[in-house]
Design a protein around this motif. Structure first.
Motif, short mmCIF file in Angstrom:
data_model
loop_
_atom_site.label_atom_id
_atom_site.label_comp_id
_atom_site.label_asym_id
_atom_site.label_seq_id
_atom_site.Cartn_x
_atom_site.Cartn_y
_atom_site.Cartn_z
N SER A 54 0.80 -1.22 0.00
CA SER A 54 0.00 0.00 0.00
C SER A 54 0.84 1.28 0.00
N ALA A 55 2.14 1.16 -0.12
CA ALA A 55 3.02 2.34 -0.07
C ALA A 55 2.73 3.29 -1.22
N SER A 56 2.75 4.57 -0.91
CA SER A 56 2.57 5.59 -1.95
C SER A 56 3.87 5.74 -2.73
N ALA A 57 3.79 6.41 -3.86
CA ALA A 57 4.98 6.66 -4.66
C ALA A 57 6.01 7.45 -3.86
N GLU A 58 5.53 8.36 -3.02
CA GLU A 58 6.45 9.16 -2.20
C GLU A 58 7.15 8.28 -1.16
N ILE A 60 7.69 5.04 -1.42
CA ILE A 60 8.62 4.17 -2.14
C ILE A 60 9.91 4.93 -2.45
N ALA A 61 9.77 6.15 -2.93
CA ALA A 61 10.95 6.97 -3.25
C ALA A 61 11.78 7.24 -2.00
N ALA A 62 11.09 7.53 -0.88
CA ALA A 62 11.80 7.84 0.37
C ALA A 62 12.58 6.63 0.89
N GLY A 63 12.09 5.43 0.67
CA GLY A 63 12.77 4.22 1.15
C GLY A 63 13.79 3.65 0.18
N SER A 64 13.86 4.21 -1.02
CA SER A 64 14.79 3.72 -2.04
C SER A 64 16.19 4.31 -1.84
N VAL A 65 17.18 3.57 -2.28
CA VAL A 65 18.56 4.07 -2.25
C VAL A 65 19.17 3.92 -3.64
N ILE A 124 22.68 2.33 -9.51
CA ILE A 124 21.55 1.42 -9.39
C ILE A 124 20.67 1.88 -8.23
N THR A 125 19.36 1.77 -8.42
CA THR A 125 18.41 2.11 -7.37
C THR A 125 17.79 0.82 -6.85
N VAL A 126 17.73 0.71 -5.52
CA VAL A 126 17.14 -0.45 -4.86
C VAL A 126 16.03 0.06 -3.96
N ARG A 127 14.80 -0.41 -4.21
CA ARG A 127 13.67 0.01 -3.39
C ARG A 127 13.70 -0.71 -2.05
N GLY A 128 12.93 -0.19 -1.09
CA GLY A 128 12.80 -0.86 0.20
C GLY A 128 12.28 -2.28 0.00
#
Length: 136
Positions: A54-58, A60-65, A124-128
């Protein structure tokens, strides 16, 4: 992910890589002289930040590195990536968990294998709640 990270050579050596600026990221470097003699052969990146369905796009972006891998690439070299992902940590549908685009809900690979190339060659980007294996 673990099977391919360690490899089958019997010569792999693994080490935890400390990244103090990203405490939610677990990184493991793998040296394997049968795959590469002049540096890290593979790198595992596990983003331990929680990402739910249920995570919002925001969120997801905040938890990504995003990690710059240029120090590990050979001059003029490239890297390929296999990604382990799911809709979210709270997902109950095991058929939605994929390794390199394939699901393994019945113990055998289903679907086409997806091997990514680094988007710009170095980052590379890795999501939470996601993990990647980078091959150099």
């Amino acid at each position: 992910l673990i099977d391919e990270a360690v490899g089958s050579s019997g010569a792999s050596q693994l080490s935890l890589v400390d990244i103090p600026t990203l405490p939610q990221l677990a990184a493991y470097a793998i040296w394997d002289p049968t795959a590469r003699i002049d540096g890290i052969a593979r790198l595992v990146l596990l983003n331990l930040a929680v990402r739910n369905e249920s995570a919002s796009a925001e969120d997801i972006a905040a938890g990504s590195v995003t990690i710059d891998l240029s120090p590990y690439l050979r001059k003029g070299g490239s890297a390929k990536v296999k990604r382990m992902t799911s809709p979210g940590l709270d997902s109950k549908d095991v058929s939605q968990v994929t390794w390199a685009g394939q699901s393994f809900s019945n113990g055998t690979a289903s679907g086409a294998e997806v091997i990514e190339r680094l988007q710009d060659g170095t980052k590379i980007t890795v999501r939470g709640s996601e993990g990647v294996l980078v091959f150099f």
